[in-house]
Design a protein around this motif. Structure first.
Motif, PDB file in Angstrom:
ATOM      1  N   PRO A 179       0.813  -1.231   0.000  1.00 10.36           N
ATOM      2  CA  PRO A 179       0.000   0.000   0.000  1.00 10.36           C
ATOM      3  C   PRO A 179       0.846   1.280   0.000  1.00 10.36           C
ATOM      4  CG  PRO A 179      -0.218  -1.174   2.096  1.00 10.36           C
ATOM      5  CD  PRO A 179       0.484  -2.090   1.150  1.00 10.36           C
ATOM      6  N   ILE A 180       2.019   1.231   0.637  1.00  9.09           N
ATOM      7  CA  ILE A 180       2.895   2.424   0.661  1.00  9.09           C
ATOM      8  C   ILE A 180       3.394   2.709  -0.764  1.00  9.09           C
ATOM      9  CG2 ILE A 180       5.118   3.334   1.502  1.00  9.09           C
ATOM     10  CD1 ILE A 180       4.637   1.670   4.082  1.00  9.09           C
ATOM     11  N   LYS A 181       3.719   1.634  -1.503  1.00  8.65           N
ATOM     12  CA  LYS A 181       4.168   1.789  -2.890  1.00  8.65           C
ATOM     13  C   LYS A 181       3.098   2.498  -3.722  1.00  8.65           C
ATOM     14  CE  LYS A 181       5.535  -0.921  -6.931  1.00  8.65           C
ATOM     15  NZ  LYS A 181       5.567  -2.235  -7.562  1.00  8.65           N
ATOM     16  N   LYS A 182       1.840   2.079  -3.502  1.00 12.23           N
ATOM     17  CA  LYS A 182       0.723   2.685  -4.239  1.00 12.23           C
ATOM     18  C   LYS A 182       0.534   4.142  -3.816  1.00 12.23           C
ATOM     19  CE  LYS A 182      -3.068  -0.056  -5.444  1.00 12.23           C
ATOM     20  NZ  LYS A 182      -4.084  -0.931  -4.845  1.00 12.23           N
ATOM     21  N   MET A 183       0.585   4.373  -2.490  1.00 11.22           N
ATOM     22  CA  MET A 183       0.363   5.716  -1.937  1.00 11.22           C
ATOM     23  C   MET A 183       1.408   6.708  -2.456  1.00 11.22           C
ATOM     24  SD  MET A 183       0.368   6.622   2.141  1.00 11.22           S
ATOM     25  CE  MET A 183       2.100   6.824   2.516  1.00 11.22           C
ATOM     26  N   LEU A 184       2.679   6.251  -2.535  1.00  9.80           N
ATOM     27  CA  LEU A 184       3.765   7.161  -2.931  1.00  9.80           C
ATOM     28  C   LEU A 184       4.122   7.032  -4.412  1.00  9.80           C
ATOM     29  CD1 LEU A 184       6.104   6.587   0.154  1.00  9.80           C
ATOM     30  CD2 LEU A 184       4.573   8.515  -0.215  1.00  9.80           C
ATOM     31  N   ASN A 185       3.415   6.101  -5.107  1.00  4.69           N
ATOM     32  CA  ASN A 185       3.644   5.914  -6.541  1.00  4.69           C
ATOM     33  C   ASN A 185       5.114   5.565  -6.854  1.00  4.69           C
ATOM     34  OD1 ASN A 185       2.866   5.716  -9.130  1.00  4.69           O
ATOM     35  ND2 ASN A 185       2.772   7.916  -9.556  1.00  4.69           N
ATOM     36  N   LEU A 186       5.629   4.507  -6.191  1.00  5.67           N
ATOM     37  CA  LEU A 186       7.043   4.127  -6.345  1.00  5.67           C
ATOM     38  C   LEU A 186       7.221   3.159  -7.512  1.00  5.67           C
ATOM     39  CD1 LEU A 186       7.788   3.278  -2.579  1.00  5.67           C
ATOM     40  CD2 LEU A 186       8.029   5.486  -3.697  1.00  5.67           C
ATOM     41  N   ASN A 187       8.391   3.213  -8.159  1.00  4.85           N
ATOM     42  CA  ASN A 187       8.701   2.182  -9.156  1.00  4.85           C
ATOM     43  C   ASN A 187       9.337   0.972  -8.452  1.00  4.85           C
ATOM     44  OD1 ASN A 187      11.449   2.684  -8.745  1.00  4.85           O
ATOM     45  ND2 ASN A 187      11.601   4.083 -10.484  1.00  4.85           N
ATOM     46  N   ALA A 188       9.656  -0.074  -9.241  1.00  3.00           N
ATOM     47  CA  ALA A 188      10.149  -1.317  -8.620  1.00  3.00           C
ATOM     48  C   ALA A 188      11.476  -1.119  -7.895  1.00  3.00           C
ATOM     49  CB  ALA A 188      10.286  -2.408  -9.678  1.00  3.00           C
ATOM     50  N   THR A 189      12.347  -0.261  -8.435  1.00  2.98           N
ATOM     51  CA  THR A 189      13.644  -0.031  -7.783  1.00  2.98           C
ATOM     52  C   THR A 189      13.455   0.675  -6.439  1.00  2.98           C
ATOM     53  OG1 THR A 189      14.548   0.268 -10.010  1.00  2.98           O
ATOM     54  CG2 THR A 189      15.992   0.811  -8.172  1.00  2.98           C
ATOM     55  N   GLU A 190      12.579   1.688  -6.418  1.00  5.01           N
ATOM     56  CA  GLU A 190      12.313   2.419  -5.155  1.00  5.01           C
ATOM     57  C   GLU A 190      11.670   1.497  -4.129  1.00  5.01           C
ATOM     58  OE1 GLU A 190      11.535   6.945  -6.883  1.00  5.01           O
ATOM     59  OE2 GLU A 190       9.942   5.467  -7.002  1.00  5.01           O
ATOM     60  N   ALA A 201       7.328 -15.487   8.032  1.00  3.89           N
ATOM     61  CA  ALA A 201       6.024 -16.054   7.670  1.00  3.89           C
ATOM     62  C   ALA A 201       4.933 -15.526   8.601  1.00  3.89           C
ATOM     63  CB  ALA A 201       6.088 -17.575   7.742  1.00  3.89           C
ATOM     64  N   VAL A 202       5.271 -15.396   9.915  1.00  6.19           N
ATOM     65  CA  VAL A 202       4.293 -14.865  10.877  1.00  6.19           C
ATOM     66  C   VAL A 202       3.824 -13.492  10.400  1.00  6.19           C
ATOM     67  CG1 VAL A 202       3.943 -14.120  13.271  1.00  6.19           C
ATOM     68  CG2 VAL A 202       5.359 -16.129  12.786  1.00  6.19           C
ATOM     69  N   ASN A 203       4.772 -12.689   9.922  1.00  2.71           N
ATOM     70  CA  ASN A 203       4.454 -11.361   9.392  1.00  2.71           C
ATOM     71  C   ASN A 203       3.427 -11.469   8.256  1.00  2.71           C
ATOM     72  OD1 ASN A 203       4.817  -8.514   8.711  1.00  2.71           O
ATOM     73  ND2 ASN A 203       6.039  -9.228   6.995  1.00  2.71           N
ATOM     74  N   LYS A 204       3.581 -12.503   7.423  1.00  2.00           N
ATOM     75  CA  LYS A 204       2.666 -12.649   6.279  1.00  2.00           C
ATOM     76  C   LYS A 204       1.280 -13.126   6.697  1.00  2.00           C
ATOM     77  CE  LYS A 204       6.094 -13.161   2.701  1.00  2.00           C
ATOM     78  NZ  LYS A 204       7.348 -13.353   3.405  1.00  2.00           N
ATOM     79  N   PHE A 205       1.180 -13.770   7.865  1.00  2.00           N
ATOM     80  CA  PHE A 205      -0.153 -14.141   8.370  1.00  2.00           C
ATOM     81  C   PHE A 205      -0.815 -12.957   9.074  1.00  2.00           C
ATOM     82  CE2 PHE A 205       1.925 -18.486   8.692  1.00  2.00           C
ATOM     83  CZ  PHE A 205       1.281 -18.993   7.571  1.00  2.00           C
ATOM     84  N   VAL A 206      -0.021 -12.236   9.867  1.00  2.00           N
ATOM     85  CA  VAL A 206      -0.573 -11.205  10.753  1.00  2.00           C
ATOM     86  C   VAL A 206      -0.817  -9.876  10.030  1.00  2.00           C
ATOM     87  CG1 VAL A 206      -0.145  -9.870  12.860  1.00  2.00           C
ATOM     88  CG2 VAL A 206       0.557 -12.268  12.756  1.00  2.00           C
ATOM     89  N   ALA A 207       0.216  -9.386   9.322  1.00  2.00           N
ATOM     90  CA  ALA A 207       0.133  -8.036   8.748  1.00  2.00           C
ATOM     91  C   ALA A 207      -1.033  -7.829   7.768  1.00  2.00           C
ATOM     92  CB  ALA A 207       1.467  -7.663   8.105  1.00  2.00           C
ATOM     93  N   VAL A 233      -5.872  -5.063   6.128  1.00  2.00           N
ATOM     94  CA  VAL A 233      -7.176  -5.004   5.459  1.00  2.00           C
ATOM     95  C   VAL A 233      -8.244  -4.475   6.424  1.00  2.00           C
ATOM     96  CG1 VAL A 233      -8.972  -6.403   4.359  1.00  2.00           C
ATOM     97  CG2 VAL A 233      -6.572  -6.778   3.780  1.00  2.00           C
ATOM     98  N   ALA A 234      -8.107  -4.842   7.702  1.00  2.00           N
ATOM     99  CA  ALA A 234      -9.129  -4.427   8.676  1.00  2.00           C
ATOM    100  C   ALA A 234      -8.975  -2.964   9.097  1.00  2.00           C
ATOM    101  CB  ALA A 234      -9.076  -5.343   9.900  1.00  2.00           C
ATOM    102  N   PHE A 235      -7.744  -2.526   9.356  1.00  2.00           N
ATOM    103  CA  PHE A 235      -7.553  -1.203   9.978  1.00  2.00           C
ATOM    104  C   PHE A 235      -6.665  -0.244   9.184  1.00  2.00           C
ATOM    105  CE2 PHE A 235      -7.975  -4.389  13.390  1.00  2.00           C
ATOM    106  CZ  PHE A 235      -9.190  -3.961  13.942  1.00  2.00           C
ATOM    107  N   GLY A 236      -6.165  -0.668   8.023  1.00  2.00           N
ATOM    108  CA  GLY A 236      -5.245   0.185   7.264  1.00  2.00           C
ATOM    109  C   GLY A 236      -3.802  -0.121   7.652  1.00  2.00           C
ATOM    110  N   TRP A 237      -2.867   0.201   6.768  1.00  2.00           N
ATOM    111  CA  TRP A 237      -1.467  -0.194   7.011  1.00  2.00           C
ATOM    112  C   TRP A 237      -0.880   0.475   8.242  1.00  2.00           C
ATOM    113  CZ3 TRP A 237       2.459   3.231   7.385  1.00  2.00           C
ATOM    114  CH2 TRP A 237       2.311   4.497   6.787  1.00  2.00           C
ATOM    115  N   GLN A 238      -1.385   1.680   8.616  1.00  2.00           N
ATOM    116  CA  GLN A 238      -0.799   2.399   9.760  1.00  2.00           C
ATOM    117  C   GLN A 238      -0.942   1.619  11.071  1.00  2.00           C
ATOM    118  OE1 GLN A 238      -2.772   3.779   7.487  1.00  2.00           O
ATOM    119  NE2 GLN A 238      -2.027   5.795   6.865  1.00  2.00           N
TER     120      GLN A 238
END
Length: 420
Positions: free
Chosen positions: A45-56, A156-162, A167-172
């Motif tokens: 979501p940060i990539k989308k918000m800041l409009n970053l390319n793949a290198t950034e 992997a825990v990060n990929k289950f939890v984050a 999705v529920a509360f926003g990335w912040q």
């Protein structure tokens, strides 16, 4: 490294403390790793918000990995000097405010700077490895370090939890929840860990003396192995969620779940790698790991391809490419291989350098971490340059080639791989 005295090894109180230290250290490392890999999910979501390319995006995800790697060598040395308990506790405490502040960042440079501070969590590895190893007798150290290293599964825990929080509360909300978890972990760690003064290494060892180890060609070779099995693991753990989203058009939650098929075995099975390395030796395990990686990466490198064959009935188009199931299966196999490899490289170290395990593991850990820092940036740059997503795997395939050739000339030509 002072080896535990014979009676100490059998003393039930010492054994109980050793297991307590191993369990809470592994917990602390898992949480550290989860925090360290945070950008792999919230970066999307940060990539989308800041409009970053793949290198950034690659640079964003790699920032925490940079500091996590650079602090490894001094942390390994301080652990030898002051003991693992105090060094780990201070490290956990320092990361809490940095993680919390992340939720308030709004600009690209904010994320890069805060990422550097959050990255301190990644240094936990070179604190826990010598701290845990010294509580166990020599013949159990590979297993103990393997169990501790299973804290890699924090990726992997990060990929289950984050994704769920996101999705529920926003990335912040993710950094705020993670800061609370880190604080809780600090308390649990402090209550259930112990320190043993006999584990401290005499402090007349100088920083410069310890860095002389880099002149040893074996240390350089172990650095190279580790930059694949650990550096590659970190890089792909950060890269995979957005790869799935981009390549297969999946929802972030599904993408994270499938990406966990790679990072979960890559962490949890490290303990089995420790047991195998104790049994068959570091060399045999590492050799097989590199060959399995080579085959998987060769298949993963193949981009989605359409080619046209001119037949008697006119042109026919054939499609070649990995579907999402085959891709995920290959990633899972690669994760298992690297889990074993991470343990076997450290078995090499405890076999070859029993006297300064902290320093050498710090240096090798640094090399692995630098792999994890440089690779995502290179993945991004390659993708911006070629437009081919699987170019990330082509790069890793080339790196594995280097290791196989190096290992063949320095080890295999002198020993029989199947002599066990």
């Amino acid at each position: 490294m002072p080896s535990p005295s014979p009676h100490a090894a059998e003393d039930p109180r010492h054994t109980r403390q050793a297991w307590s230290v191993l369990i809470v250290s592994t917990l602390a490392f898992t949480v550290c790793f989860m925090v360290w890999m945070m950008f792999g999910v919230i970066g999307i979501p940060i990539k989308k918000m800041l409009n970053l390319n793949a290198t950034e995006f690659g640079l964003l995800t790699a920032m925490p990995v940079l500091t996590g790697s650079l602090v490894r060598v001094p942390l390994g040395i301080w652990t030898d000097k002051y003991g693992g308990r105090i060094v780990m506790a201070v490290l956990l405490a320092l990361t809490v405010p940095a993680i919390w502040v992340m939720g308030y960042a709004t600009q690209y440079w904010h994320f890069l700077v805060i990422g550097l501070f959050v990255g301190l969590a990644g240094g936990a590895f070179s604190v826990g490895t010598p701290y845990v190893a010294r509580w166990f007798p020599k013949n159990r150290q590979g297993t103990a370090m393997g169990v501790y290293g299973a804290g890699n599964s924090g990726a992997a825990v990060n990929k289950f939890v984050a994704p769920v929080i996101l999705v529920a509360f926003g990335w912040q909300a993710v950094p705020h929840v993670y800061a609370a978890i880190m604080l809780g972990t600090l308390v649990v760690f402090w209550v259930f860990s112990y320190s043993d003064p006999s584990h401290l290494v005499p402090s007349n060892v100088k920083f410069t003396d310890q860095l002389k180890a880099l002149k040893d060609p074996r240390v350089l070779k172990y650095c190279q192995y580790y930059s694949i099995v650990f550096g590659g693991y970190v890089a792909l753990a950060l890269w995979m969620v957005q790869y799935y989203v981009g390549e297969y058009g999946l929802d972030i939650r599904v993408a994270a779940l499938l990406a966990a098929c790679f990072s979960l075995p890559g962490g949890v099975l490290r303990a089995i790698g420790g047991v195998l390395s104790d049994k068959y030796g570091a060399h045999s395990v590492t050799w097989w790991v590199l060959w399995v990686s080579w085959i998987c990466l060769f298949l993963l490198s193949y981009p989605q391809t359409d080619f046209t064959v001119l037949t008697v009935d006119g042109p026919k188009v054939f499609h070649i490419g990995l579907n999402v199931y085959v891709f995920t299966a290959l990633m899972a196999v690669l994760g298992v291989a690297w889990a074993f490899g991470k343990a076997s490289v450290f078995k090499y170290i405890s076999d070859d350098y029993p006297g300064n395990i902290g320093t050498i593991s710090g240096i090798v850990g640094l090399a692995g971490g630098m792999g994890g820092f440089i690779l995502p940036i290179m993945f991004g740059a390659l993708m911006d340059w070629t437009g081919v997503r699987s170019s990330a795997f082509m790069l890793m395939y080339g790196v594995v080639w280097v290791s196989l050739i190096w290992m063949y000339f320095t080890e295999v030509r002198r020993t029989d791989v199947m002599d066990h």
